[in-house]
Design a protein around this motif. Sequence first.
Motif, PDB file in Angstrom:
ATOM      1  N   GLY A 150     -45.092 -63.714  37.585  1.00  0.00           N
ATOM      2  CA  GLY A 150     -44.225 -62.500  37.298  1.00  0.00           C
ATOM      3  C   GLY A 150     -42.898 -62.579  37.932  1.00  0.00           C
ATOM      4  O   GLY A 150     -42.057 -61.932  37.492  1.00  0.00           O
ATOM      5  N   LEU A 151     -42.644 -63.126  39.239  1.00  0.00           N
ATOM      6  CA  LEU A 151     -41.228 -63.118  39.614  1.00  0.00           C
ATOM      7  C   LEU A 151     -40.420 -64.093  38.908  1.00  0.00           C
ATOM      8  O   LEU A 151     -39.256 -63.678  38.736  1.00  0.00           O
ATOM      9  CB  LEU A 151     -41.347 -63.792  41.115  1.00  0.00           C
ATOM     10  CG  LEU A 151     -39.958 -64.041  41.921  1.00  0.00           C
ATOM     11  CD1 LEU A 151     -39.804 -62.571  42.154  1.00  0.00           C
ATOM     12  CD2 LEU A 151     -40.458 -64.461  43.353  1.00  0.00           C
ATOM     13  N   TYR A 152     -40.936 -65.261  38.367  1.00  0.00           N
ATOM     14  CA  TYR A 152     -40.090 -65.859  37.499  1.00  0.00           C
ATOM     15  C   TYR A 152     -39.733 -65.084  36.266  1.00  0.00           C
ATOM     16  O   TYR A 152     -38.522 -65.108  35.728  1.00  0.00           O
ATOM     17  CB  TYR A 152     -40.783 -67.145  37.245  1.00  0.00           C
ATOM     18  CG  TYR A 152     -39.953 -68.275  36.252  1.00  0.00           C
ATOM     19  CD1 TYR A 152     -39.221 -69.043  36.821  1.00  0.00           C
ATOM     20  CD2 TYR A 152     -40.216 -68.179  34.932  1.00  0.00           C
ATOM     21  CE1 TYR A 152     -38.638 -70.019  35.882  1.00  0.00           C
ATOM     22  CE2 TYR A 152     -39.407 -68.797  33.913  1.00  0.00           C
ATOM     23  CZ  TYR A 152     -38.651 -69.887  34.627  1.00  0.00           C
ATOM     24  OH  TYR A 152     -37.785 -70.732  33.718  1.00  0.00           O
ATOM     25  N   ALA A 153     -40.615 -64.330  35.689  1.00  0.00           N
ATOM     26  CA  ALA A 153     -40.476 -63.681  34.358  1.00  0.00           C
ATOM     27  C   ALA A 153     -39.426 -62.565  34.711  1.00  0.00           C
ATOM     28  O   ALA A 153     -38.513 -62.308  33.500  1.00  0.00           O
ATOM     29  CB  ALA A 153     -41.826 -63.038  33.847  1.00  0.00           C
ATOM     30  N   ALA A 154     -39.367 -61.995  35.893  1.00  0.00           N
ATOM     31  CA  ALA A 154     -38.488 -60.968  36.135  1.00  0.00           C
ATOM     32  C   ALA A 154     -37.117 -61.559  36.069  1.00  0.00           C
ATOM     33  O   ALA A 154     -36.215 -60.677  36.099  1.00  0.00           O
ATOM     34  CB  ALA A 154     -38.674 -60.327  37.441  1.00  0.00           C
ATOM     35  N   HIS A 155     -36.954 -62.749  36.544  1.00  0.00           N
ATOM     36  CA  HIS A 155     -35.612 -63.384  36.598  1.00  0.00           C
ATOM     37  C   HIS A 155     -35.227 -63.943  35.099  1.00  0.00           C
ATOM     38  O   HIS A 155     -33.935 -64.422  35.003  1.00  0.00           O
ATOM     39  CB  HIS A 155     -35.481 -64.425  37.684  1.00  0.00           C
ATOM     40  CG  HIS A 155     -35.636 -64.175  39.052  1.00  0.00           C
ATOM     41  ND1 HIS A 155     -36.713 -63.321  39.450  1.00  0.00           N
ATOM     42  CD2 HIS A 155     -34.570 -64.158  39.868  1.00  0.00           C
ATOM     43  CE1 HIS A 155     -36.410 -62.975  40.682  1.00  0.00           C
ATOM     44  NE2 HIS A 155     -35.003 -63.355  40.947  1.00  0.00           N
ATOM     45  N   ALA A 156     -36.205 -64.121  34.231  1.00  0.00           N
ATOM     46  CA  ALA A 156     -35.791 -64.764  32.980  1.00  0.00           C
ATOM     47  C   ALA A 156     -34.971 -63.901  31.904  1.00  0.00           C
ATOM     48  O   ALA A 156     -34.453 -64.156  31.033  1.00  0.00           O
ATOM     49  CB  ALA A 156     -37.099 -65.319  32.543  1.00  0.00           C
ATOM     50  N   ASP A 157     -35.209 -62.454  32.308  1.00  0.00           N
ATOM     51  CA  ASP A 157     -34.551 -61.367  31.237  1.00  0.00           C
ATOM     52  C   ASP A 157     -35.255 -61.789  29.894  1.00  0.00           C
ATOM     53  O   ASP A 157     -34.450 -61.511  28.914  1.00  0.00           O
ATOM     54  CB  ASP A 157     -32.888 -61.656  31.468  1.00  0.00           C
ATOM     55  CG  ASP A 157     -32.339 -61.084  32.677  1.00  0.00           C
ATOM     56  OD1 ASP A 157     -33.186 -60.395  33.316  1.00  0.00           O
ATOM     57  OD2 ASP A 157     -31.409 -61.967  33.141  1.00  0.00           O
ATOM     58  N   TRP A 158     -36.568 -61.840  29.631  1.00  0.00           N
ATOM     59  CA  TRP A 158     -37.184 -61.845  28.456  1.00  0.00           C
ATOM     60  C   TRP A 158     -37.094 -60.567  27.985  1.00  0.00           C
ATOM     61  O   TRP A 158     -37.424 -59.409  28.546  1.00  0.00           O
ATOM     62  CB  TRP A 158     -38.471 -62.525  28.723  1.00  0.00           C
ATOM     63  CG  TRP A 158     -38.496 -63.939  28.854  1.00  0.00           C
ATOM     64  CD1 TRP A 158     -37.669 -64.773  28.710  1.00  0.00           C
ATOM     65  CD2 TRP A 158     -39.531 -64.669  29.914  1.00  0.00           C
ATOM     66  NE1 TRP A 158     -37.920 -66.028  29.187  1.00  0.00           N
ATOM     67  CE2 TRP A 158     -39.195 -65.924  29.859  1.00  0.00           C
ATOM     68  CE3 TRP A 158     -40.874 -64.361  30.356  1.00  0.00           C
ATOM     69  CZ2 TRP A 158     -40.084 -66.969  30.401  1.00  0.00           C
ATOM     70  CZ3 TRP A 158     -41.521 -65.162  31.037  1.00  0.00           C
ATOM     71  CH2 TRP A 158     -40.903 -66.405  30.972  1.00  0.00           C
TER      72      TRP A 158
END
Length: 234
Positions: A150-158
């Motif tokens: 979830g933390l990674y996804a929050a940074h990915a700006d998907w």
Amino acid sequence: MTDGVHLLALAGVLFGAVAQSATGMGFSLLAAPALVLYLGPQQGVATTVVLATLSSALPFLRDGRHARPREVLRLLVPTLLCTPLIALALRGVDTRWLAPAAGAGVVVGVCVLASGVRWKWLRRPQGAVAAGAASALLNVVGGVGGPPIGLYAAHADWEPAVTRGNLHSFFIVQNCATALAVGIALPGPSELVALALGTACGMLLAPRVPTKTLRTAVLAVSLLGGIGLVGGAV
């Protein structure tokens, strides 16, 4: 006491399924602490990963077309490599320590997600490796591999649909791998009914409830669940 804990576990499965189908994550964060308290560390984790796999299956049919395979694989490769190694390393560990370790992982992960912290290195290849490996560790220990991803996804700006598609794709594969590594425990009929109801509600609510609102509720309940798991296990 046992009946009360079982009801808590069913509530975790129900609301976890709502969160998972509506946002792409949240099932394990909500369900794992209560399931581990009800079934014990080993059985609870094994049951959680089976239910978590099922919780993403139907939503994947809706959102899977938006997934980006290359970005999913970037996270899956370190996860799949680390999962069997971690499971083997922890095989002889006293299970009394697994529950508080899982609870601590939930608390730390939720706090990081809720803080809104952004790290530039997470956008780099080593960030995906770190997120995938950390997710593997938390999933084997307590069935709660969501926070690092979830933390990674929050940074990915998907985009929202891409986020759900990527997360469902990742969690289906990860939880299948974790189930093979830690053992498969079939959930009971009541857990399956709670899962089905929660998934149906989440898919109906997804276009109506703002994702930010639901995610905030998921994080709040997850924090309480993680604290309860640590306190109840020591």
